[in-house]
Motif scaffolding. Structure first.
Motif, PDB file in Angstrom:
ATOM      1  N   UNK A 114      -1.081 -16.679   1.155  1.00 39.28           N
ATOM      2  CA  UNK A 114      -0.767 -16.085  -0.150  1.00 39.28           C
ATOM      3  C   UNK A 114      -1.336 -14.672  -0.256  1.00 39.28           C
ATOM      4  N   UNK A 115      -2.538 -14.451   0.299  1.00 40.61           N
ATOM      5  CA  UNK A 115      -3.116 -13.103   0.296  1.00 40.61           C
ATOM      6  C   UNK A 115      -2.269 -12.151   1.135  1.00 40.61           C
ATOM      7  N   UNK A 116      -1.862 -12.593   2.314  1.00 39.52           N
ATOM      8  CA  UNK A 116      -1.052 -11.734   3.188  1.00 39.52           C
ATOM      9  C   UNK A 116       0.254 -11.348   2.512  1.00 39.52           C
ATOM     10  N   UNK A 117       0.876 -12.310   1.818  1.00 38.48           N
ATOM     11  CA  UNK A 117       2.130 -12.009   1.122  1.00 38.48           C
ATOM     12  C   UNK A 117       1.897 -10.973   0.025  1.00 38.48           C
ATOM     13  N   UNK A 118       0.769 -11.108  -0.677  1.00 38.65           N
ATOM     14  CA  UNK A 118       0.506 -10.153  -1.758  1.00 38.65           C
ATOM     15  C   UNK A 118       0.223  -8.768  -1.195  1.00 38.65           C
ATOM     16  N   UNK A 119      -0.572  -8.695  -0.110  1.00 40.53           N
ATOM     17  CA  UNK A 119      -0.897  -7.396   0.467  1.00 40.53           C
ATOM     18  C   UNK A 119       0.352  -6.673   0.971  1.00 40.53           C
ATOM     19  N   UNK A 120       1.308  -7.410   1.495  1.00 42.00           N
ATOM     20  CA  UNK A 120       2.517  -6.757   2.002  1.00 42.00           C
ATOM     21  C   UNK A 120       3.531  -6.502   0.895  1.00 42.00           C
ATOM     22  N   UNK A 138     -10.910 -14.504   2.228  1.00 44.48           N
ATOM     23  CA  UNK A 138     -10.654 -13.199   1.617  1.00 44.48           C
ATOM     24  C   UNK A 138     -11.179 -12.080   2.510  1.00 44.48           C
ATOM     25  N   UNK A 139     -12.430 -12.178   2.969  1.00 40.82           N
ATOM     26  CA  UNK A 139     -13.021 -11.119   3.798  1.00 40.82           C
ATOM     27  C   UNK A 139     -12.237 -10.920   5.085  1.00 40.82           C
TER      28      UNK A 139
END
Length: 577
Positions: A248-254, A278-279
């Motif tokens: 989910x973090x990777x999707x948001x960052x991209x 997260x880190x």
């Protein structure tokens, strides 16, 4: 993007004294470079002649074309500073060691600046065209990350004629406003396909940002100004991670479809797996991921990370732990990443009122532990209105600033909150109706099972209300599904009550029938008839005990009714002929 400055025409910084032309010892032009310190030159690896060995062992000639009357200097690749172009085009950087030191005032002002879209930059290269050997300036605008794993930044030339060409590789890419070197020319693309009309051909140039160069050549770090963009702690490569959270973090960052400019999540103290995830994800998104022999999250490769958990390089511009930080401190960090220059006691916060665009992706961890969380949220709102994307990380799921962040993240949050409140009221109604169903069903045997789901619904509601993904792309779908589940439970409870009431109505009907036949019997003066009296009392006991066995009670009433019929069919006053 940065602060406007005026430079005299003879200003050394304006003259870019760090500009270098690299050629063979015999005088054949190879490319460009950037003077660092007193005895080092940064350039592209493909500029240097190489026979395929471990490192080039020959010498090249370096000329400081930005310094009048400077004598050519011999140079060779510094030990351990050769990173040739890899199979996927990453790398392609090299550091040369000069045979003779130069004056430090000529060195380039390398600076960590986020290569944000819209910046105007210029480059000075040495094309082989006649008359341009001494160099020419080209201008371009930064577009955004591209190339191998996002290592490069695309540049659109001011005119098609200013597309970089041989002789520009290794040249400094300078921000025209701050005069800081933020990258190095690496490649070009010129669409010369037959099918593309002349007026529609693509003319693109590419640079490697300084932070990416530092990742490949850590030795140049001492020559780079500005703070690193990632302040979050590194974690061991093998530390446990939550794969779904990482995805989910990777999707948001991209910037995947459905992602919002502001995302608020909760990682409570003690949730070490989420914190490590997260880190690690931020480290993978950072351009300046230095090689770490201990295998930490700052390791250059993505190792065993699943591909869908690895965000594009450069997809995070700034990651901060804002615990205890003031708004002014955060503003200074943001200003530094933008290349804004503040000083003389000027507070960076005031600068953002005059800036139209802040195209940064920022991770702020520990927002609710900042000196003034609500003031920090107001500052974040100012930046978000100018294009900044924020991942706001909270530690307390009940903090007031978290609620504000979620409302900022999605105007639909008010709708979600209102719907959650309505669901809570519905669950409380279910709890009350479950008690009614239990009480009513207990009056008739066999006792029918009734739902006892209100407690579980309350727990899920609490989880949903404080879920870090609340307000995310699938929030409304999840909430709708939960509302449907709650309504299904409500209908089950109402059905249980209806079934109980139906049985109770049957019991009451039998009671009425029993009393009706008893009244008929009493009217004949036979209320204490030795035959009918015991039958009445047996039926009465069955109908007025709890739970009532309807089948037995119905049989008892039928027996009493039959006895009454036998007695009431005889004429009054006894039998007569």
């Amino acid at each position: 993007m940065g602060e406007q400055r005026d430079f005299p025409v003879n200003d050394q910084e304006f003259e870019e004294t760090w500009r270098v032309r690299i050629s063979t010892v015999g005088g054949d032009m190879l490319g460009a470079g950037i003077l660092l310190g007193v005895d080092a030159v940064l350039t592209c690896a493909h500029v240097i002649p190489w026979d395929g060995g471990p490192e080039p062992d020959g010498e090249v000639l370096v000329e400081l074309v930005g310094v009048p009357a400077a004598a050519p200097v011999r140079a060779r690749v510094a030990e351990g500073c050769w990173v040739p172009e890899q199979a996927d085009s990453r790398g392609d950087v090299a550091l040369l060691k000069l045979a003779e030191p130069q004056h430090a005032r000529h060195a380039a002002p390398l600076h960590r600046v986020a290569p944000t879209p819209g910046r105007t930059v210029r480059m000075f290269g040495h094309p082989s065209a006649r008359g341009l050997r001494d160099g020419v300036y080209f201008w371009a605008t930064l577009d955004g990350p591209c190339g191998p794993r996002g290592e490069w930044v695309q540049m659109t030339p001011r005119t098609p004629a200013e597309t970089v060409r041989p002789g520009f590789s290794g040249a400094a890419v300078t921000d025209v406003e701050t005069r800081q070197v933020l990258g190095m020319v690496v490649s070009r693309y010129d669409d010369r396909t037959i099918d593309a009309p002349t007026g529609q051909r693509l003319h693109l140039s590419y640079m490697i940002p300084i932070e990416t160069v530092v990742r490949h050549l850590p030795r140049i770090d001492e020559h780079v100004g500005g703070r690193r963009g990632n302040d979050l702690p590194s974690v061991p490569r093998g530390a446990p991670r939550d794969q779904e959270f990482a995805r989910s973090l990777a999707r948001w960052f991209e910037g995947a479809n459905g992602s919002r400019n502001i995302e608020a999540i909760v990682i409570k103290k003690g949730e070490s797996t989420l914190a490590a995830t997260l880190s690690r994800t931020v480290a993978l998104a950072d351009r300046e991921v230095s090689a770490d022999p201990q295998g930490s999250a700052r390791s250059a490769g993505c190792g065993t990370d699943a591909p869908d958990t690895v965000p594009p390089v450069g997809s995070v511009d700034l990651a901060l732990d804002v615990s205890g930080a003031t708004v002014a401190m955060v503003a200074e960090r943001v200003a530094d990443r933008l290349g804004l220059r503040t000083g003389n006691g000027e507070c960076a916060v005031g600068r953002f009122g005059e800036i139209r665009a802040v195209p940064l992706t920022i991770v702020a961890e520990g927002v609710d532990y900042a000196e003034d969380p609500l003031a920090l949220m107001e500052f974040a709102d100012i930046l978000a209105a100018r294009g900044a994307r924020f991942l706001l990380v909270f530690r307390n799921p009940a903090s007031q600033s978290l609620e504000l962040a979620r409302r900022m993240a999605d105007p639909r949050k008010d709708e979600i909150t209102a719907r959650l409140d309505r669901v809570r009221e519905r669950i409380e109604l279910i709890a009350r109706r479950e008690r009614v169903a239990h009480d009513r069903a207990a009056l008739i045997t066999p006792v029918r099972p009734v739902p006892h789901e209100a407690a579980g619904l309350r727990l899920y509601l609490t989880e949903l209300r404080y879920d870090p993904r609340l307000g995310g792309p699938d929030s409304l779908d999840r909430l709708t599904a939960f509302e449907s589940a709650v309504e299904s439970v409500y209908l089950k409870v109402e059905k249980a009550i209806a079934q109980a009431e139906e049985a109770i109505a049957r019991r009451d009907e039998l009671r009425g029938r029993l009393e009706g036949f008893f009244a008929l019997l009493a009217d004949r003066g036979l209320g204490e008839d030795r035959t009918a009296g015991p039958l009445y009392r047996a039926a009465h006991d069955l109908l007025y005990r709890a739970p009532c066995d309807l089948a037995e009670a119905a049989r008892a009433v039928a027996l009493f009714a039959e006895a009454v019929r036998r007695h009431t069919h005889r004429p009054r006053g006894g039998d007569r002929p």
